[in-house]
Design a protein around this motif. Structure first.
Motif, PDB file in Angstrom:
ATOM      1  N   VAL A  16     -12.753 -15.714   3.096  1.00  0.00           N
ATOM      2  CA  VAL A  16     -12.968 -15.096   4.402  1.00  0.00           C
ATOM      3  C   VAL A  16     -14.192 -15.750   5.034  1.00  0.00           C
ATOM      4  CG1 VAL A  16     -13.453 -12.980   5.689  1.00  0.00           C
ATOM      5  CG2 VAL A  16     -11.983 -12.894   3.656  1.00  0.00           C
ATOM      6  N   THR A  17     -14.012 -16.302   6.229  1.00  0.00           N
ATOM      7  CA  THR A  17     -15.092 -16.986   6.945  1.00  0.00           C
ATOM      8  C   THR A  17     -15.496 -16.164   8.153  1.00  0.00           C
ATOM      9  OG1 THR A  17     -14.257 -19.150   6.250  1.00  0.00           O
ATOM     10  CG2 THR A  17     -15.753 -19.107   8.153  1.00  0.00           C
ATOM     11  N   PHE A  40     -13.193 -10.832  -1.922  1.00  0.00           N
ATOM     12  CA  PHE A  40     -12.874 -12.202  -1.519  1.00  0.00           C
ATOM     13  C   PHE A  40     -14.057 -13.138  -1.743  1.00  0.00           C
ATOM     14  CE2 PHE A  40     -11.158  -9.086   1.582  1.00  0.00           C
ATOM     15  CZ  PHE A  40      -9.801  -9.174   1.272  1.00  0.00           C
ATOM     16  N   ASN A  41     -13.773 -14.434  -1.659  1.00  0.00           N
ATOM     17  CA  ASN A  41     -14.835 -15.418  -1.487  1.00  0.00           C
ATOM     18  C   ASN A  41     -15.277 -15.359  -0.023  1.00  0.00           C
ATOM     19  OD1 ASN A  41     -14.627 -16.951  -4.159  1.00  0.00           O
ATOM     20  ND2 ASN A  41     -12.518 -17.028  -3.425  1.00  0.00           N
ATOM     21  N   VAL A  42     -16.565 -15.384   0.212  1.00  0.00           N
ATOM     22  CA  VAL A  42     -17.097 -15.170   1.562  1.00  0.00           C
ATOM     23  C   VAL A  42     -17.928 -16.372   2.003  1.00  0.00           C
ATOM     24  CG1 VAL A  42     -18.667 -13.755   2.952  1.00  0.00           C
ATOM     25  CG2 VAL A  42     -17.076 -12.655   1.368  1.00  0.00           C
ATOM     26  N   LEU A  43     -17.691 -16.802   3.244  1.00  0.00           N
ATOM     27  CA  LEU A  43     -18.479 -17.874   3.857  1.00  0.00           C
ATOM     28  C   LEU A  43     -19.100 -17.345   5.141  1.00  0.00           C
ATOM     29  CD1 LEU A  43     -19.383 -20.843   4.277  1.00  0.00           C
ATOM     30  CD2 LEU A  43     -17.161 -21.262   5.359  1.00  0.00           C
ATOM     31  N   LEU A  44     -20.430 -17.399   5.219  1.00  0.00           N
ATOM     32  CA  LEU A  44     -21.171 -17.012   6.420  1.00  0.00           C
ATOM     33  C   LEU A  44     -21.818 -18.260   7.000  1.00  0.00           C
ATOM     34  CD1 LEU A  44     -23.161 -13.957   4.986  1.00  0.00           C
ATOM     35  CD2 LEU A  44     -21.099 -13.828   6.347  1.00  0.00           C
ATOM     36  N   LEU A  45     -21.769 -18.421   8.312  1.00  0.00           N
ATOM     37  CA  LEU A  45     -22.405 -19.598   8.899  1.00  0.00           C
ATOM     38  C   LEU A  45     -23.166 -19.229  10.165  1.00  0.00           C
ATOM     39  CD1 LEU A  45     -20.375 -20.414  11.482  1.00  0.00           C
ATOM     40  CD2 LEU A  45     -18.962 -21.271   9.615  1.00  0.00           C
ATOM     41  N   SER A  86      -8.358 -20.277   5.104  1.00  0.00           N
ATOM     42  CA  SER A  86      -9.255 -19.112   5.105  1.00  0.00           C
ATOM     43  C   SER A  86      -8.757 -18.071   6.099  1.00  0.00           C
ATOM     44  CB  SER A  86     -10.678 -19.546   5.486  1.00  0.00           C
ATOM     45  OG  SER A  86     -11.558 -18.438   5.544  1.00  0.00           O
ATOM     46  N   HIS A  87      -9.076 -16.824   5.799  1.00  0.00           N
ATOM     47  CA  HIS A  87      -9.020 -15.784   6.813  1.00  0.00           C
ATOM     48  C   HIS A  87     -10.306 -15.918   7.630  1.00  0.00           C
ATOM     49  CE1 HIS A  87      -5.746 -13.698   4.636  1.00  0.00           C
ATOM     50  NE2 HIS A  87      -6.415 -14.036   3.546  1.00  0.00           N
ATOM     51  N   PHE A  88     -10.224 -15.690   8.924  1.00  0.00           N
ATOM     52  CA  PHE A  88     -11.404 -15.811   9.785  1.00  0.00           C
ATOM     53  C   PHE A  88     -11.685 -14.476  10.466  1.00  0.00           C
ATOM     54  CE2 PHE A  88     -10.311 -20.197   9.179  1.00  0.00           C
ATOM     55  CZ  PHE A  88     -11.515 -20.883   9.253  1.00  0.00           C
TER      56      PHE A  88
END
Length: 259
Positions: A16-17, A40-45, A86-88
């Motif tokens: 999930v981004t 989930f695996n999480v991506l923050l930017l 990814s889910h966004f």
């Protein structure tokens, strides 16, 4: 490259981004991270010029920002982390970037969650944008930003969202703010295209019942886009993930689980 953070899940391979809006940063998702990383695996930017993504030297001499160039910033990050799909999850202007990414790289987008989504600027918001363009060089940018934040989030229960975004916006350089502001004033043709085209990717629009500038257009969009759903959160304005985090987390995690 953009500043970003990763939270790996020990078992689940789904990603999930999170993509914040203009004037914010990845810190606006602090009420989502704890719950999402359980599943989930999480991506923050941080988008360029926001949070800890400081403007690059080349950007100093390049005043022209485009939605395509900012979208490519996001793609570089998911490529760096070797995330194939990814889910966004986005909020406000971040939803436009997610929709643009889905248009260019549909194979990379498993689903879209669009919080406080922007799909059309109504007459009032277009007038405000034009006024902002006129006065952006003579009025301190923070004063202009706070004014727009109040127009979008006017009620007493929206105060926390206004303050959060105002505090994040203070970290922007004035030139950076002007670039982003100019970008938002040029989105009408892009939004018109997005409204007309059904991209056929599972999409959850999650909107506040008090998001009077943007909710009406979303209600129309979901009637013509086959895989789109709308969930309206009561007693909430534009920044639904901050104002009603428990409801936001529950509905979005359930939606991702079904996608």
């Amino acid at each position: 490259m953009l500043n970003y953070s990763v939270y790996n899940h020990p078992e689940n391979k789904a990603w999930v981004t999170f993509v914040h809006g203009a004037g914010g940063s990845s810190s606006i998702w602090f009420r989502q991270v704890r719950e999402f990383k359980k599943h989930f695996n999480v991506l923050l930017l941080d988008l360029r010029g926001h949070g800890n993504s400081k403007p690059a030297l080349k950007d100093t001499f390049n005043s022209k920002y485009t939605f395509d160039s900012i979208t490519e910033d996001i793609v570089k990050v998911i490529d760096q982390e070797r995330i194939k799909k990814s889910h966004f999850v986005g909020i406000s202007l971040g939803t436009i970037l997610i929709r643009n990414l889905a248009e260019k790289y549909p194979q990379r987008v498993q689903s879209m969650i669009m919080g406080g989504a922007i799909m059309k600027l109504n007459f009032r918001s277009q007038v405000l944008m034009k006024l902002g363009i006129v006065f952006k060089s003579v009025i301190p940018y923070m004063l202009l930003y706070k004014f727009f934040a109040f127009i979008i989030m006017p009620k007493k229960n929206h105060k926390q969202s206004r303050l959060l975004f105002a505090n994040e916006a203070k970290k922007l350089y004035q030139k950076e703010f002007v670039r982003w502001f100019r970008l938002t004033s040029e989105i009408n043709p892009l939004l018109r295209f997005f409204r007309a085209k059904d991209i056929k990717i599972p999409t959850l629009y999650i909107m506040g019942a008090e998001d009077y500038l943007f909710l009406p257009s979303i209600e129309k969009v979901v009637t013509s886009h086959e895989l789109s759903r709308l969930f309206i959160i009561k007693n909430s304005g534009h920044v639904v993930n901050v104002e009603q985090p428990e409801v936001f987390n529950r509905e979005t995690i359930a939606f991702i689980g079904q996608s």
